[in-house]
Design a protein around this motif. Structure first.
Motif: not given
Length: 135
Positions: A107-135
């Motif tokens: 468990v991580h406090p934020t998505v950004s901190q959780a993504l740091r547990d992954l290799p950089p090449a595996h991470r999606p762009t974060w935070p996503p651009a507002p128009e990129a968020v799929r509703a």
């Protein structure tokens, strides 16, 4: 993409070739376990072997919901992947600690901190651009 059933909503927030960030909100219990497993499992079937679940808005999770999380962790572990939780509230954190599941589900406090547990090449762009968020 967003899946809503009864009291559970799962929204695809960001993704890369091997990682997806999903926002899980509402209640995860017996009435929603099939939808959770098929929706999140569909991400794994699509090739995402790392999942970050933003559970900030998850208001309820019972033992069946915990079983869903552990089953998804087991599946991803078999694919050399990870299931990471971000923003767990007090009740979910307590449930994980009481059952000893906090050792299996990081468990991580934020998505950004959780993504740091992954290799950089595996991470999606974060935070996503507002128009990129799929509703």
């Amino acid at each position: 993409m967003s899946t809503r059933i009864h009291r559970l909503t799962i929204t695809d927030v960001a993704s890369s070739d091997v990682c997806a960030v999903l926002r899980v909100s509402g209640e995860l219990d017996r009435s929603c376990e099939h939808v959770f497993m098929s929706t999140v499992g569909g991400c794994v079937d699509a090739g995402h072997r790392h999942l970050v679940l933003d559970v900030t808005a998850l208001t309820f999770c019972d033992s069946r919901g915990l079983t869903c999380l552990l089953a998804m962790q087991w599946l991803l572990d078999r694919r050399d992947g990870k299931l990471l939780l971000a923003g767990a509230g007090r009740r979910l954190t307590e449930l994980l600690a009481l059952t000893g599941s906090n050792t299996l589900l990081p468990v991580h406090p934020t998505v950004s901190q959780a993504l740091r547990d992954l290799p950089p090449a595996h991470r999606p762009t974060w935070p996503p651009a507002p128009e990129a968020v799929r509703a």
